[in-house]
Write a protein that holds these residues in place. Structure first.
Motif, mmCIF file in Angstrom:
data_model
loop_
_atom_site.group_PDB
_atom_site.id
_atom_site.type_symbol
_atom_site.label_atom_id
_atom_site.label_comp_id
_atom_site.label_asym_id
_atom_site.label_seq_id
_atom_site.Cartn_x
_atom_site.Cartn_y
_atom_site.Cartn_z
ATOM 1 N N PRO A 83 0.819 -1.215 0.000
ATOM 2 C CA PRO A 83 0.000 0.000 0.000
ATOM 3 C C PRO A 83 0.854 1.266 0.000
ATOM 4 O O PRO A 83 1.965 1.281 0.512
ATOM 5 N N LEU A 84 0.321 2.294 -0.605
ATOM 6 C CA LEU A 84 0.909 3.623 -0.543
ATOM 7 C C LEU A 84 -0.020 4.457 0.318
ATOM 8 O O LEU A 84 -1.214 4.544 0.027
ATOM 9 N N LEU A 85 0.488 4.997 1.399
ATOM 10 C CA LEU A 85 -0.320 5.836 2.278
ATOM 11 C C LEU A 85 0.058 7.286 2.044
ATOM 12 O O LEU A 85 1.225 7.656 2.154
ATOM 13 N N LEU A 86 -0.935 8.085 1.701
ATOM 14 C CA LEU A 86 -0.721 9.508 1.475
ATOM 15 C C LEU A 86 -1.552 10.287 2.479
ATOM 16 O O LEU A 86 -2.770 10.133 2.531
ATOM 17 N N PHE A 130 -10.195 23.146 9.845
ATOM 18 C CA PHE A 130 -11.229 23.718 8.991
ATOM 19 C C PHE A 130 -10.940 23.513 7.508
ATOM 20 O O PHE A 130 -11.529 24.169 6.670
ATOM 21 N N ASP A 131 -10.025 22.636 7.206
ATOM 22 C CA ASP A 131 -9.703 22.370 5.819
ATOM 23 C C ASP A 131 -9.888 20.878 5.547
ATOM 24 O O ASP A 131 -10.197 20.113 6.447
ATOM 25 N N GLN A 132 -9.704 20.466 4.311
ATOM 26 C CA GLN A 132 -9.850 19.061 3.955
ATOM 27 C C GLN A 132 -8.528 18.348 4.204
ATOM 28 O O GLN A 132 -7.528 18.642 3.549
ATOM 29 N N ARG A 133 -8.528 17.438 5.148
ATOM 30 C CA ARG A 133 -7.344 16.610 5.419
ATOM 31 C C ARG A 133 -7.778 15.167 5.287
ATOM 32 O O ARG A 133 -8.854 14.783 5.737
ATOM 33 N N TYR A 134 -6.923 14.373 4.690
ATOM 34 C CA TYR A 134 -7.322 12.992 4.401
ATOM 35 C C TYR A 134 -6.115 12.072 4.283
ATOM 36 O O TYR A 134 -4.987 12.517 4.066
ATOM 37 N N LEU A 135 -6.401 10.801 4.435
ATOM 38 C CA LEU A 135 -5.451 9.724 4.190
ATOM 39 C C LEU A 135 -5.971 8.957 2.996
ATOM 40 O O LEU A 135 -7.162 8.639 2.937
ATOM 41 N N LEU A 136 -5.111 8.683 2.019
ATOM 42 C CA LEU A 136 -5.454 7.807 0.918
ATOM 43 C C LEU A 136 -4.628 6.543 1.067
ATOM 44 O O LEU A 136 -3.404 6.611 1.220
ATOM 45 N N VAL A 137 -5.287 5.410 1.055
ATOM 46 C CA VAL A 137 -4.615 4.115 1.083
ATOM 47 C C VAL A 137 -4.762 3.557 -0.328
ATOM 48 O O VAL A 137 -5.846 3.159 -0.741
#
Length: 141
Positions: A83-86, A130-137
Motif C-alpha cells: 500500500p501507498l499511504l498519502l 477547517f480544511d480538507q485533510r485525508y489519508l489515501l490508502v
C-alpha cells in the motif's frame, strides 16, 4: 527558515501531544497491516516495518512541481501489492494542497485504487481543523 517554527508547531498540529501521536500510530498501523491483527501484534508489525525502513518519502504532493510524476515515482518504490499511504489535504486558503478527488484520479491513472479516510477528527491534530485533510490508502487494481 523552518516551517512551522518550533515555538508554534505543537499549536498548529499537536504532534507533540502523546495522545495525538498514539492516534496517528493507530491509524497508520491499521492501514499498513494487510490483515487485521490483535492490538499488540498489529502494533508490533507496524513498528517492525518502520524499523526495517519501509517508510516512504515525506513530501506534500501538492507542493511538487509535477504531482503525477511524484506519485509515479512513489508507486515505483512499493513492493508487490504494497500500500501507498498519502496524508494530504486541501488547506482552507485554497492556495495549498490538493483535493482528494484529484489525488484519487491521479492514482487511478497509475493503476491504483484508493480508499479515502477523512482526517477531520481533532484527535489527529490536537485541535479542530477547517480544511480538507485525508489519508489515501492506495493499492494496485
Amino acid at each position: 527558515m523552518r516551517w512551522p517554527p518550533p515555538s508554534t508547531s505543537s499549536r498548529i498540529h499537536g504532534l507533540r501531544d502523546p495522545a495525538v501521536r498514539a492516534a496517528w500510530w493507530g491509524l497508520l498501523a491499521d492501514n499498513l497491516t494487510p490483515a487485521p491483527l490483535p492490538g499488540r501484534r498489529r502494533r508490533a508489525s507496524f513498528h517492525a516495518g518502520i524499523l526495517r525502513g519501509r517508510r516512504g518519502p515525506a513530501c506534500a504532493l501538492g507542493a511538487r512541481a509535477d504531482p503525477l510524476e511524484a506519485l509515479r515515482s512513489w508507486v515505483g518504490l512499493l513492493g508487490a501489492g504494497g500500500p501507498l499511504l498519502l496524508v494530504e489535504g486541501q488547506w482552507w486558503s485554497g492556495a495549498a494542497g490538493i483535493p482528494a478527488s484529484e489525488a484519487v484520479g491521479m492514482l487511478g491513472s497509475l493503476g491504483h485504487g484508493a480508499r479515502l479516510v477523512p482526517l477531520a477528527d481533532r484527535r489527529y491534530w490536537g485541535s479542530t481543523v477547517f480544511d480538507q485533510r485525508y489519508l489515501l490508502v492506495a493499492t494496485p487494481t
